[in-house]
Design a protein around this motif. Structure first.
Motif, PDB file in Angstrom:
ATOM      1  N   ILE A 173      42.070 -81.942  11.703  1.00 38.40           N
ATOM      2  CA  ILE A 173      41.484 -81.120  10.634  1.00 38.40           C
ATOM      3  C   ILE A 173      40.026 -81.535  10.441  1.00 38.40           C
ATOM      4  N   GLU A 174      39.142 -80.555  10.505  1.00 41.63           N
ATOM      5  CA  GLU A 174      37.733 -80.808  10.200  1.00 41.63           C
ATOM      6  C   GLU A 174      37.468 -80.400   8.753  1.00 41.63           C
ATOM      7  N   ILE A 175      36.936 -81.329   7.992  1.00 40.03           N
ATOM      8  CA  ILE A 175      36.631 -81.085   6.582  1.00 40.03           C
ATOM      9  C   ILE A 175      35.122 -80.891   6.456  1.00 40.03           C
ATOM     10  N   GLN A 176      34.713 -79.703   6.036  1.00 40.70           N
ATOM     11  CA  GLN A 176      33.301 -79.387   5.834  1.00 40.70           C
ATOM     12  C   GLN A 176      33.031 -79.233   4.341  1.00 40.70           C
ATOM     13  N   ALA A 177      31.944 -79.817   3.890  1.00 41.90           N
ATOM     14  CA  ALA A 177      31.545 -79.699   2.490  1.00 41.90           C
ATOM     15  C   ALA A 177      30.128 -79.149   2.436  1.00 41.90           C
ATOM     16  N   ASN A 178      29.970 -78.056   1.745  1.00 39.70           N
ATOM     17  CA  ASN A 178      28.647 -77.457   1.569  1.00 39.70           C
ATOM     18  C   ASN A 178      28.240 -77.576   0.100  1.00 39.70           C
ATOM     19  N   VAL A 179      27.086 -78.171  -0.116  1.00 41.32           N
ATOM     20  CA  VAL A 179      26.533 -78.307  -1.464  1.00 41.32           C
ATOM     21  C   VAL A 179      25.283 -77.436  -1.514  1.00 41.32           C
ATOM     22  N   GLY A 180      25.348 -76.369  -2.323  1.00 42.38           N
ATOM     23  CA  GLY A 180      24.244 -75.430  -2.368  1.00 42.38           C
ATOM     24  C   GLY A 180      23.902 -75.010  -3.773  1.00 42.38           C
ATOM     25  N   GLN A 181      22.846 -74.198  -3.859  1.00 45.69           N
ATOM     26  CA  GLN A 181      22.387 -73.719  -5.150  1.00 45.69           C
ATOM     27  C   GLN A 181      23.395 -72.732  -5.728  1.00 45.69           C
ATOM     28  N   GLY A 182      23.507 -72.702  -7.030  1.00 52.54           N
ATOM     29  CA  GLY A 182      24.416 -71.807  -7.719  1.00 52.54           C
ATOM     30  C   GLY A 182      24.989 -72.470  -8.941  1.00 52.54           C
ATOM     31  N   LEU A 183      25.803 -71.701  -9.646  1.00 56.40           N
ATOM     32  CA  LEU A 183      26.457 -72.264 -10.814  1.00 56.40           C
ATOM     33  C   LEU A 183      27.372 -73.411 -10.397  1.00 56.40           C
TER      34      LEU A 183
END
Length: 510
Positions: A26-36
Motif C-alpha cells: 500500500i502506498e500512502i500519499q499525503a497532500n497538504v494544500g491550500q484550502g479550508l
C-alpha cells in the motif's frame, strides 16, 4: 513551527494491507494544500481508518510536531483494494510529516511502516505483522518499522532489517538519523512449549489409544463415541503430545494465521507445536469458518491449520454447523464470502469428534431410556457426507476394574517417537509432490502413480461391490492403509492393512 502555517507539499510512505491471508503493498500519499482546514482519507477505507484522522492529528500534535492548518488529503493506493484496521496510522502520520518537511524522506522509499497510534503518539501493536512483512520483503523492501510489542514477530521474517519503536517521535528521529530503533536478539532462547498432559494418565482404552496413534501418524479424522466419563475428552486433549513439532515452513504459516487472528504469544510468537482448537458445542458457522464485517477473519478451522480441531459433544452442535466442515475437510482451505470480497484461508486440520451415544447418555447402555428413534436422531446430526470424510470411528466402552487398577500406561513420549517415524517416512515418500501427510494425498495419485497390487486392493473391491463404502471412502481407506504400513515400517500396504483400514471406517460407532 507551532505559530506558523506549515509548508505545503506531497509526502509518501509505504505500508502493507491484508486481504484475508494475502497481503498487498500500500502506498500512502499525503497532500497538504491550500484550502479550508480539513482532513480527508480516501482509498476504500473502513470505519477504523476513517477514525484514524483523529488519532493521527492528536498523535502528531502531542509528539511535539505540527499538524498543518491546511487542507490535508491522504490517499491509500490502490484505491480499489478494501482497507481496514489501524495498522496504517503510522504511515499516514509520516506521509503528512514528509509533506510538511518535518521528517526526512531518505529512508522512507525502502521502508514499510506498520502501527496504530495512540492520541499521545505511542505506537500500539497491530495484527498480521508476519504476513505483511513477508509481502514487503518479497516486494524488495529492506527495512520495516513496527511497534515494539510486534518486534519479536517481525524478526521472524528473514532478510529484512526490522526496528521497533515506542512512539511516533522515535520514528521521526530515526528518519532524521538521530536515533537507533530497538530490536530483539535472535539468540534469545525460546520458552518451552505449553505442557500437554500425558497419555499415560488414561486408564485402559487400548483400542482408542491405538486409533489416535494411527490418526496422528497420518493426520486422519476420528470420531469417538461412548458414555460420558469414559475418557474421550482426555484422549483428545492429549493428542497434541504425540504429534511431531511443526516444520519451519509450517511454523511460519501457522504463525501468520494466528497473527491475523491476534492470538499469538507475546515475546516469542513463533508457533512450533501443532495448534489445538476446541470451540464450544454452541459455536456458530461464522465462528467456525471465519467471519466479521468487511473481509472475514480466521475462524476455528483456520486457527487449527496443521493442528487439531476438537469438537467435543459434537452431536449437540447444529447440523448446518457440522456440514459446513465438509468443504474445508475436502479441500484443505476455507472460502468465506463477505461484503468486501471472498476471504480464503488455509484449513488443513485434523478433525477429532467426540459424542455420547444418545441424549440420556447413561454409564451403561442397558440403563438407556431413549427410544430407538431418539438415538438415531441424536447421532443423525452427523450427516452421511460428513461421516464419509471421517477415517476412523471408535466405539469406547467402560475399561472395567482391571484396567483401572493396572499400572501406568504407555507414555506420550513413546507414542510420539513412533508417530514421528511414520510421518518422516510419509514425508520422504511424497517429497517430490509436496504432500506432508498421507491424508493430503489426492485419490487420483493413489489410484494411478501409487496404485497398490490387485491382492492388496481386494478388500476395497469387495466393500465397493457390497455398497459398504463410497468411492471417496475407498480413497480414504487406502490413505489409512498407507499410514498403517508406515507405523509398521513397511514400504507399501498389504491386504491386511487395507482390510484393517476398512474396518476402522465400518465400525458401529453410530
Amino acid at each position: 513551527m507551532s505559530g506558523q502555517r506549515a509548508a505545503t507539499g506531497l509526502g509518501r510512505a509505504h505500508s502493507v494491507g491484508l486481504n484475508a491471508f494475502s497481503a498487498k503493498e500500500i502506498e500512502i500519499q499525503a497532500n497538504v494544500g491550500q484550502g479550508l482546514p480539513a482532513f480527508t482519507v480516501a482509498g476504500k477505507v473502513d470505519a477504523s481508518l476513517r477514525e484514524a484522522r483523529d488519532r493521527v492529528r492528536a498523535a502528531i500534535t502531542n509528539s511535539g510536531l505540527t499538524f498543518p492548518d491546511l487542507k490535508v488529503t491522504v490517499s491509500l493506493a490502490p484505491a480499489d483494494l478494501p482497507k481496514s484496521g489501524s495498522s496504517f496510522d503510522l504511515g499516514m502520520a509520516l506521509a503528512i510529516l514528509a509533506a510538511t518537511d518535518q521528517a526526512q524522506v531518505g529512508r522512507m522509499h525502502r521502508t514499510v511502516f506498520l502501527g496504530e497510534l495512540g492520541l499521545d503518539g505511542v505506537l500500539r501493536p497491530v495484527r498480521g505483522v508476519l504476513p505483511a512483512l513477508k509481502c514487503a520483503r518479497d516486494r524488495g523492501y529492506t527495512h520495516a518499522v513496527v511497534p515494539m510489542p510486534n518486534v519479536a514477530e517481525a524478526t521472524l521474517v528473514a532478510d529484512l532489517d526490522v526496528g521497533g519503536a515506542h512512539t511516533l517521535a522515535e520514528v521521526v528521529r530515526w528518519l532524521d538519523g538521530d536515533h537507533v530503533l530497538d530490536t530483539v536478539s535472535g539468540d534469545e532462547v525460546p520458552p518451552p512449549p505449553p505442557q500437554v498432559a500425558d497419555m499415560a494418565d488414561v486408564a485402559g482404552q487400548a483400542e482408542a489409544r491405538h486409533a489416535l496413534e494411527i490418526a496422528a501418524a497420518g493426520a486422519h479424522h476420528v470420531l469417538m463415541t461412548g458414555p460420558p466419563g469414559i475418557g474421550k475428552t482426555m484422549l483428545a486433549r492429549r493428542l497434541p503430545g504425540i504429534l511431531p513439532p511443526l516444520g519451519p515452513e509450517e511454523s511460519l504459516e501457522v504463525t501468520a494465521i494466528h497473527s491475523i487472528a491476534g492470538t499469538l504469544r507475546t515475546g516469542h510468537p513463533l508457533m512450533t507445536e501443532a495448534p489445538f482448537i476446541a470451540p464450544h458445542h454452541s459455536t456458530s458457522v461464522t465462528a467456525l469458518l471465519g467471519g466479521g464485517t468487511g473481509l472475514a477473519r480466521p475462524g476455528a478451522v483456520s486457527r487449527a491449520h496443521r493442528g487439531i480441531l476438537f469438537l467435543d459433544e459434537c452431536a449437540e452442535m447444529g447440523p448446518k454447523v457440522l456440514d459446513s466442515l465438509r468443504q474445508p475437510l475436502e479441500e484443505g482451505e476455507v472460502r468465506v464470502s463477505r461484503r468486501d470480497g471472498v476471504a480464503t484461508y488455509p484449513a488443513r486440520f485434523q478433525l477429532i469428534m467426540a459424542a455420547n451415544p444418545c441424549p440420556c447418555a447413561p454409564a451403561h447402555d442397558i440403563d438407556c431410556i431413549c427410544s430407538a428413534v431418539a438415538r438415531r436422531r441424536y447421532l443423525g446430526k452427523l450427516s452421511g457426507p460428513l461421516m464419509d470424510r471421517v477415517d476412523i470411528r471408535v466405539r469406547m466402552d467402560p475399561p472395567g476394574n482391571t484396567a483401572l487398577m493396572n499400572g501406568v500406561e504407555e507414555s506420550s513420549a513413546v507414542m510420539r517417537d513412533r508417530v514421528g517415524a511414520a510421518r518422516a517416512a510419509a514425508v520422504e515418500r511424497w517429497r517430490d509432490h509436496g504432500w506432508l501427510t498421507n491424508a493430503e494425498v489426492p485419490g487420483s495419485a493413489l489410484r494411478q502413480r501409487f496404485r497398490l497390487s490387485p491382492s492388496a486392493l481386494r478388500p476395497v473391491e469387495l466393500f465397493l461391490r457390497d455398497g459398504r463404502v463410497t468411492a471417496r471412502g475407498a480413497d480414504r481407506a487406502i490413505r489409512l492403509a498407507w499410514t498403517l504400513a508406515d507405523l509398521t515400517g513397511r514400504d507399501r500396504p498389504e491386504e491386511a492393512d487395507v482390510a484393517e483400514a476398512l474396518l476402522y471406517r465400518d465400525r458401529g460407532a453410530r
